[in-house]
Design a protein around this motif. Structure first.
Motif, PDB file in Angstrom:
ATOM      1  N   THR A   5      15.319  25.692  50.623  1.00  0.00           N
ATOM      2  CA  THR A   5      14.252  24.689  50.664  1.00  0.00           C
ATOM      3  C   THR A   5      14.128  24.037  52.032  1.00  0.00           C
ATOM      4  O   THR A   5      13.010  23.731  52.486  1.00  0.00           O
ATOM      5  N   GLN A 130       9.602   8.746  50.076  1.00  0.00           N
ATOM      6  CA  GLN A 130       9.775   9.567  48.882  1.00  0.00           C
ATOM      7  C   GLN A 130      11.121  10.276  48.861  1.00  0.00           C
ATOM      8  O   GLN A 130      11.580  10.811  49.874  1.00  0.00           O
ATOM      9  N   VAL A 132      12.890  13.532  47.580  1.00  0.00           N
ATOM     10  CA  VAL A 132      12.509  14.885  47.167  1.00  0.00           C
ATOM     11  C   VAL A 132      13.448  15.314  46.040  1.00  0.00           C
ATOM     12  O   VAL A 132      14.650  15.462  46.245  1.00  0.00           O
ATOM     13  N   ASN A 134      12.732  17.968  43.696  1.00  0.00           N
ATOM     14  CA  ASN A 134      12.502  19.306  43.166  1.00  0.00           C
ATOM     15  C   ASN A 134      12.118  20.218  44.334  1.00  0.00           C
ATOM     16  O   ASN A 134      11.222  19.866  45.115  1.00  0.00           O
ATOM     17  N   GLN A 137       8.494  20.756  45.352  1.00  0.00           N
ATOM     18  CA  GLN A 137       7.697  19.745  46.051  1.00  0.00           C
ATOM     19  C   GLN A 137       7.484  20.090  47.528  1.00  0.00           C
ATOM     20  O   GLN A 137       6.643  19.470  48.188  1.00  0.00           O
ATOM     21  N   LEU A 141       5.077  17.660  50.109  1.00  0.00           N
ATOM     22  CA  LEU A 141       5.430  16.294  50.483  1.00  0.00           C
ATOM     23  C   LEU A 141       5.476  16.104  51.996  1.00  0.00           C
ATOM     24  O   LEU A 141       5.233  14.999  52.495  1.00  0.00           O
ATOM     25  N   ASP A 172      11.481  26.132  40.905  1.00  0.00           N
ATOM     26  CA  ASP A 172      11.069  25.021  40.051  1.00  0.00           C
ATOM     27  C   ASP A 172      11.943  25.076  38.802  1.00  0.00           C
ATOM     28  O   ASP A 172      11.616  25.769  37.826  1.00  0.00           O
ATOM     29  N   THR A 176       7.931  22.645  32.525  1.00  0.00           N
ATOM     30  CA  THR A 176       6.727  21.833  32.701  1.00  0.00           C
ATOM     31  C   THR A 176       6.215  21.378  31.346  1.00  0.00           C
ATOM     32  O   THR A 176       6.000  22.201  30.448  1.00  0.00           O
ATOM     33  N   PRO A 182       3.126  23.240  40.562  1.00  0.00           N
ATOM     34  CA  PRO A 182       3.628  22.760  41.844  1.00  0.00           C
ATOM     35  C   PRO A 182       2.475  22.532  42.821  1.00  0.00           C
ATOM     36  O   PRO A 182       1.533  23.344  42.893  1.00  0.00           O
ATOM     37  N   PRO A 183       2.515  21.430  43.554  1.00  0.00           N
ATOM     38  CA  PRO A 183       1.388  21.083  44.437  1.00  0.00           C
ATOM     39  C   PRO A 183       1.207  22.103  45.549  1.00  0.00           C
ATOM     40  O   PRO A 183       2.163  22.698  46.038  1.00  0.00           O
TER      41      PRO A 183
END
Length: 587
Positions: A5, A130, A132, A134, A137, A141, A172, A176, A182-183
């Motif tokens: 990540t 913020q 983080v 997950n 994200q 983000l 992920d 859900t 996911p964005p």
């Protein structure tokens, strides 16, 4: 190796144009450090000795380039150390992204070692903040954080638990339950073209056209609009006062400017604010309201990009929400040309002030006058030099004796006015502009706080020049105590005297200590010509007061009270004041 990540973080920073991260490693960010290692061809990591310096560097990088500055610190104490530099960015309204580590998500809330809720700690300093939680994200983000920092001209903060840093990229792990996915975002920010409404422009022009004694106060928000500011000054017959942060809006030898305002400012600027019946404020949120026209004594037109800041210092008759350059371009055709007599009056006052300041720049004074040091630095520095400055008396000497001309620039901690940013500022700006001459003009008090960063300059081959105005004291506090009517206390460092020049040589750089005025020009020339980092430690008169442009009766009275209450070194201070006056009479 499988992608983690943290790699998504670093790659997204690169897509935003980030080429440098300033920071200090720690076990709370080892995953992020691995991301930086894997993508070191895209984003360079600059290792510092103190996280505070990393935050200052990110702030200075943003100020000097207009691009977001990025700093990195580990969890707990490392992140805490960022706070001062982040507040510098917040208060001077520049975009900075702070990235910090956090304990593994499974142990949060259990009082684990070094567990500090950095998101809560940074609540006041950030525009976006913020944790983080997950991997999915990322990188969305990052996009939101950077876009917010640009849009709101402030600090964004992302803090990453250790396990999230090293989790498989794009994973992920949670089921859900809401209608979401996911964005997905893009690394894009489009700055708005901000121009005031036509009705507001006409109302502003009516106020300015009705004025008979118009003054302009220009701040850092007018940077890049100098030509338009001078056109407004010429048309309105209006002298231009510059805030300290706005020093480089106009050249100091511009026929339109009276110089700075406030305790570090000039007498003509202060008198102008007392006499003006109309004030045009351009890109400034000047905080020292005592030096602004009293409410009701002057009509005020304020150009401000943030509508919340318009009218926060003095009542504003017409607020113009917009960019200074775009606003002036629209406003100038509506302004009527005035008789230049008022401007000429203040041009004469400014010439007299400059002569008085030049008289204090004497090479004959021993100990070395700080005004002479600043003048000699001004004379020898390049016409496109960048000067960074610390807070304290050093800012007074820079404001009055360092002349902005040609392509020169000037940076300091304007609103926070913190000690110690001068050196890290210089390093970041030198990194951003490797071909420029970058000079840190600092006091001994501020330099001592983060002096280890001179070693950083050596490691990265950053040829910064450090000039220390060394009065072996906290000079600004000394005089502030006296102006309150109190004898100085706890502000002089005494002996043994630290050898800062030896520290510079110990790092492998150039270092010279100067005590005699006759040695200063040659030593400064040698330092500026040195191809690598260089430090000049100059012992200046410790009893030279940074007097305000106009000394009020109350200030003089309090000064006298301090003497009556047992002010130390009275004879030396009196001698210095006497010599100052003699020099000015000679001039």
């Amino acid at each position: 190796m499988a992608e983690i990540t943290s790699e998504l973080l670093i790659k997204r920073l690169a897509e935003w144009g980030v080429d440098t991260v300033f920071g200090l490693p720690g076990d709370g960010i080892n995953g992020i450090m691995e991301g930086l290692r894997r993508h070191s061809d895209q984003v360079k990591f600059v290792l510092v000795h103190h996280e505070e310096a990393a935050a200052f560097m990110a702030c200075a990088y943003a100020k000097a380039t207009g691009k977001i500055g990025v700093c990195l610190a580990t969890s707990g104490p490392g992140g805490i150390h960022l706070a001062n530099g982040l507040y510098d960015a917040k208060l001077d309204h520049v975009p900075v992204l702070a990235i910090t580590g956090l304990q593994e998500s499974s142990v949060l809330g259990t009082a684990y070692q070094q567990e500090v809720a950095l998101d809560r700690l940074f609540e006041d300093v950030t525009e976006y903040n913020q944790v983080v939680m997950n991997p999915a994200q990322m990188p969305a983000l990052v996009d939101v954080a950077i876009r917010t920092a640009y849009a709101r001209r402030g600090v964004a903060h992302l803090t990453f638990p250790n396990d999230i840093q090293v989790a498989p990229a794009g994973e992920d792990p949670y089921q859900t339950v809401a209608p979401v996915r996911p964005p997905s975002t893009a690394p894009v920010y489009l700055a708005p073209a901000v121009r005031p409404r036509d009705d507001d422009l006409r109302n502003a022009a009516e106020v300015l056209n009705a004025g008979t004694r118009v003054a302009i106060l220009a701040g850092i928000g007018a940077k890049g609009a100098g030509r338009l500011v001078e056109q407004a000054a010429e048309t309105l017959g209006a002298p231009v006062v510059k805030s300290l942060l706005g020093k480089m809006v106009l050249a100091d030898d511009s026929p339109y400017t009276t110089g700075g305002l406030g305790l570090l400012g000039t007498k003509p600027s202060e008198e102008l604010m007392e006499e003006a019946d109309t004030l045009l404020m351009l890109g400034t949120n000047f905080p020292y309201t005592k030096f602004l026209p009293e409410p009701g004594k002057a009509k005020v037109v304020q150009v401000e990009i943030d509508p919340a800041r318009a009218g926060t210092r003095v009542p504003t008759d017409v607020p113009l929400v917009g960019d200074v350059a775009a606003t002036l371009e629209a406003l100038l055709p509506l302004i009527e040309r005035k008789d230049p007599a008022f401007l000429r009056k203040y041009q004469e006052k400014t010439r007299d002030w400059r002569d008085a300041m030049a008289a204090l720049e004497s090479a004959d004074r021993d100990p070395i006058a700080p005004q002479y040091l600043a003048r000699e630095l001004d004379a020898q520095a390049a016409d496109d030099a960048v000067l960074t400055c610390d807070s304290g008396t050093i800012a007074t000497w820079a404001a009055r004796h360092w002349q902005v001309r040609g392509g020169r620039e000037f940076y300091l901690s304007g609103t926070l006015a913190t000690m110690a940013p001068g050196l890290p500022y210089a390093l970041a700006i030198q990194h951003a502009h490797p071909g420029r001459q970058v000079i840190a003009f600092v006091g001994d008090g501020g330099f001592a706080m983060l002096m280890a960063e001179f070693h950083t300059a050596m490691r990265y081959g950053l040829p910064v020049k450090v000039v220390i105005n060394n009065n072996n004291s906290l000079g600004q506090i000394l005089w502030e105590q006296m102006v309150l009517g109190y004898p100085e206390h706890g502000v002089r460092f005494g002996e043994p005297l630290p050898d800062y020049a030896a520290w510079a040589r110990g790092c492998g750089g150039f270092g010279v200590h100067v005590t005699k005025p006759g040695d200063l020009p040659g030593a400064l020339q040698e330092a500026l010509a040195h191809p690598g980092p260089a430090l000049l430690d100059v012992a200046v008169n410790p009893d030279e007061p940074p007097l305000p442009g106009k000394v009020s009766y109350d200030q003089a009275k309090k000064f006298a009270e301090a003497w009556l209450h047992g002010q130390p070194r009275k004879a030396s201070i009196a001698s210095t004041l006497f010599k100052d006056k003699i020099q000015q009479l000679k001039g």
